[in-house]
Design an enzyme around this catalytic site. Structure first.
Site, PDB file in Angstrom:
ATOM      1  N   HIS A 262      47.808  51.900  54.675  1.00 31.03           N
ATOM      2  CA  HIS A 262      46.735  51.032  54.435  1.00 31.03           C
ATOM      3  C   HIS A 262      46.885  49.749  54.858  1.00 31.03           C
ATOM      4  O   HIS A 262      47.641  49.101  54.299  1.00 31.03           O
ATOM      5  CB  HIS A 262      46.549  50.991  52.738  1.00 31.03           C
ATOM      6  CG  HIS A 262      46.290  52.447  52.363  1.00 31.03           C
ATOM      7  ND1 HIS A 262      45.028  53.096  52.578  1.00 31.03           N
ATOM      8  CD2 HIS A 262      46.800  53.304  51.453  1.00 31.03           C
ATOM      9  CE1 HIS A 262      44.975  54.322  52.211  1.00 31.03           C
ATOM     10  NE2 HIS A 262      46.102  54.391  51.438  1.00 31.03           N
ATOM     11  N   HIS A 519      27.274  30.035  39.278  1.00 37.67           N
ATOM     12  CA  HIS A 519      28.652  30.956  39.113  1.00 37.67           C
ATOM     13  C   HIS A 519      27.922  32.296  38.717  1.00 37.67           C
ATOM     14  O   HIS A 519      28.788  33.237  38.534  1.00 37.67           O
ATOM     15  CB  HIS A 519      29.565  30.319  38.071  1.00 37.67           C
ATOM     16  CG  HIS A 519      30.885  30.889  37.922  1.00 37.67           C
ATOM     17  ND1 HIS A 519      31.163  32.008  36.841  1.00 37.67           N
ATOM     18  CD2 HIS A 519      31.815  30.825  38.868  1.00 37.67           C
ATOM     19  CE1 HIS A 519      32.498  32.212  37.110  1.00 37.67           C
ATOM     20  NE2 HIS A 519      33.058  31.683  38.249  1.00 37.67           N
TER      21      HIS A 519
END
Length: 636
Positions: A262, A519
């Site tokens: 991976h 945000h």
């Protein structure tokens, strides 16, 4: 070797297995093992947070004036060379998959979540405080008009807002734009219920500030804080919690091992186990979930939102909140699926809490089981760290979104012309080009509508990504320090200049928040004229593979690195058979719009970047133009 776990079945090579030491599994209050030595305050922020946040805090406390010429001028992302990793014994992988969600924390492994027993740092509070002796910040506390002072609580929650979606109050804008907004003190107000205990899930936490947001009469009620801090930052959080006997800490950990097959951010493949342990210590859990569980004498409430538990996140930023109804307690002895909603919200929330493998969160799952959540009209959409195969893949991340859109939405005529919008405050590595993730697996999930529709040709559906420009930040209410909560790094940006062609400016005249930097994180599917939306999602998940997941092993495995949580609004759950919501023209307008008008908190259609616009990048200087406070941005 093959492994079976809470997070599904997945395969790793022998070198993938973690060698990090196991922590003690004891479930004890976090303050039980802390020493009682003195604790000295520093000039910086008193809570663990990202590097970008710390720079923003520093610049706000120690601004660099525009006429100071002793600092370097700003530079273009295209001209900056890659940061060298030579001499570290490892390098960034060519897959560009390093986790860079909010603050670019990088993740290591996960053991069972536990309450912590931890040796405190030498400097620490020497005593506990009574309610009337709570530590007080040097800066006077900001005053926000709470529900009890300004409006009837139940009108706010139930009048003209069937979606129960709110934005946070913002200091410095016209009062009419705060009339239907909430502050954390509103949410914790006794008018919402008589609090018995609460749990706060979050990424960045200022314990002292958080305690002060509770009404005086609730400040000694049991409070569980679920976080992802490790080592030094974990010790800092313990030191913060030490004065409060009612506060317990629960740490979320990851069990993702990084290894040979991976390319997941690091290529630490065949190093000795001792070095690998040291390497893994560089990675940090991202518990980006922002949720409150509020148990009252009268029932239970769930709050899923986008704000960190720090003062600045509830001050001059655009944030989103979903506030549940007050859930009544079920009759004693009730079992099975009683109290479930048409959206399966109850069972999904319990399943999500159980994924942490925490006895303490199991207690909260049992509390939820005892309540009637049948009035819930939203779908829960979460991410939990792990590698998932088979039917486990569709339980989390973007494949969970794909499954919900397939099962609970309807096909729309000419839907290929309906774009998708992503709006976020941080960006991870997308890969060398759009085909690596954004315009392949991720877009395929976002464009799904109904089960009878074939997958659309990938180029057919436009993608609009909303992320603030440098000028958005410079002209904001906070000025350049607002950029501390927009942690897009130059190291990531320079590798994906192709992504910037999808960018659109932040503008929110509809909610009076054009100068309150976002945000909030939202995703939606609007019509070509932007008057309707097929669905709307508010979530903690930024634009990153870490948050949403990335397919591996030829699409047979989904890998997710962080905890995320959001709620999905679908027309069918609100009794609409049209397949869409109308978009509310003004977020705080009166009742002269269609009942099913959704209050999107920013302007549609979004405006694409112009030739001179650049995305905000937090770790380069901006010195050519002053912000609204006459300051420059120097990230050092």
């Amino acid at each position: 070797m093959s492994q079976e776990s809470e997070h599904g079945k997945w395969t790793v090579s022998s070198s993938d297995e973690s060698t990090e030491e196991n922590d003690d599994d004891a479930e004890e209050p976090s303050t039980s093992s802390l020493s009682h030595s003195g604790h000295g305050k520093t000039s910086g922020s008193q809570y663990p947070c990202s590097e970008a946040r710390k720079v923003g805090h520093k610049r706000k406390a120690s601004p660099v004036k525009f006429n100071d010429t002793s600092f370097p001028t700003e530079i273009s992302p295209a001209k900056i060379q890659r940061t060298s990793q030579e001499g570290l014994g490892w390098c960034l992988s060519s897959s560009d998959e390093e986790p860079e969600s909010e603050g670019q924390p990088q993740h290591a492994q996960k053991e069972a979540v536990k309450e912590e027993k931890y040796s405190a740092p030498k400097k620490q509070p020497s005593c506990r405080f009574e309610d009337n002796e709570l530590p007080v910040s040097q800066k006077p506390e900001k005053h926000y008009k709470v529900a009890s002072e300004g409006q009837d609580t139940w009108d706010l929650l139930n009048g003209g807002n069937p979606f129960r979606f709110f934005v946070t109050k913002v200091k410095g804008i016209k009062s009419k734009y705060n009339s239907g907004a909430l502050h954390i003190k509103d949410i914790l107000s006794p008018l919402f219920g008589t609090l018995v205990s609460s749990a706060q899930f979050n990424y960045c936490i200022d314990v002292e500030w958080l305690i002060r947001q509770y009404p005086q009469e609730f400040r000694k009620k049991p409070l569980l804080i679920v976080h992802g801090e490790k080592r030094e930052s974990k010790a800092e959080l313990h030191a913060q919690a030490h004065p409060y006997e009612n506060v317990r800490l629960c740490q979320a950990k990851l069990d993702i091992a990084f290894g040979t097959h991976h390319t997941s951010g690091l290529m630490a493949v065949h190093y000795k186990s001792k070095f690998k342990r040291k390497l893994m210590s560089l990675w940090k859990v991202l518990n980006d979930v922002k949720m409150m569980l509020l148990l009252y004498e009268e029932g239970l409430r769930v709050v899923i939102h986008t704000s960190n538990l720090i003062d600045s996140d509830w001050d001059q930023k655009t944030q989103g909140i979903w506030l549940s109804p007050l859930y009544p307690r079920l009759p004693p002895g009730t079992t099975g699926s009683a109290g479930e909603s048409v959206t399966n919200f109850k069972s999904d929330l319990i399943h999500y809490l159980m994924s942490y493998n925490s006895p303490t969160l199991k207690e909260w799952a049992d509390i939820i089981q005892e309540h009637d959540l049948s009035e819930t009209r939203v779908y829960l959409l979460g991410s939990t760290p792990g590698r998932y195969q088979g039917n486990q893949k569709e339980k989390w991340g973007h494949l969970r979104l794909r499954k919900l859109l397939k099962e609970y939405t309807s096909a729309i005529p000419a839907q290929e012309s309906w774009p998708v919008i992503g709006q976020f405050s941080s960006i991870g590595s997308m890969g060398a080009d759009q085909s690596k993730w954004l315009c392949s697996e991720f877009r395929e999930s976002l464009v799904t509508l109904g089960s009878s529709v074939k997958t659309l040709a990938k180029p057919d559906v436009p993608i609009h990504l909303i992320y603030p420009t440098v000028d958005n930040v410079r002209q904001s209410l906070e000025g350049y320090p607002a950029g501390g909560s927009l942690p897009y790094s130059i190291q990531t940006a320079q590798k994906q200049l192709w992504l910037h062609s999808y960018f659109h400016k932040w503008s929110a005249e509809t909610s009076g928040r054009s100068h309150a930097m976002p945000h909030i994180k939202t995703y939606m599917r609007p019509s070509p004229d932007f008057q309707k939306i097929a669905w709307f999602l508010v979530t903690s998940a930024n634009l990153s593979k870490a948050a949403w997941g990335a397919l591996e092993k030829n699409g047979t495995q989904l890998m997710i690195r962080s905890y995320e949580l959001g709620v999905l609004f679908l027309p069918s759950a609100f009794g609409l058979d049209t397949g869409y919501f109308h978009v509310k023209k003004k977020m705080f307008s009166g009742s002269n719009e269609p009942v099913a008008s959704f209050p999107v908190p920013y302007d549609l259609p979004p405006e694409q970047y112009g030739s001179k616009d650049r995305p905000w990048i937090w770790n380069i200087p901006y010195t050519k133009a002053p912000d609204t406070h006459g300051n420059m941005w120097v990230p050092s």
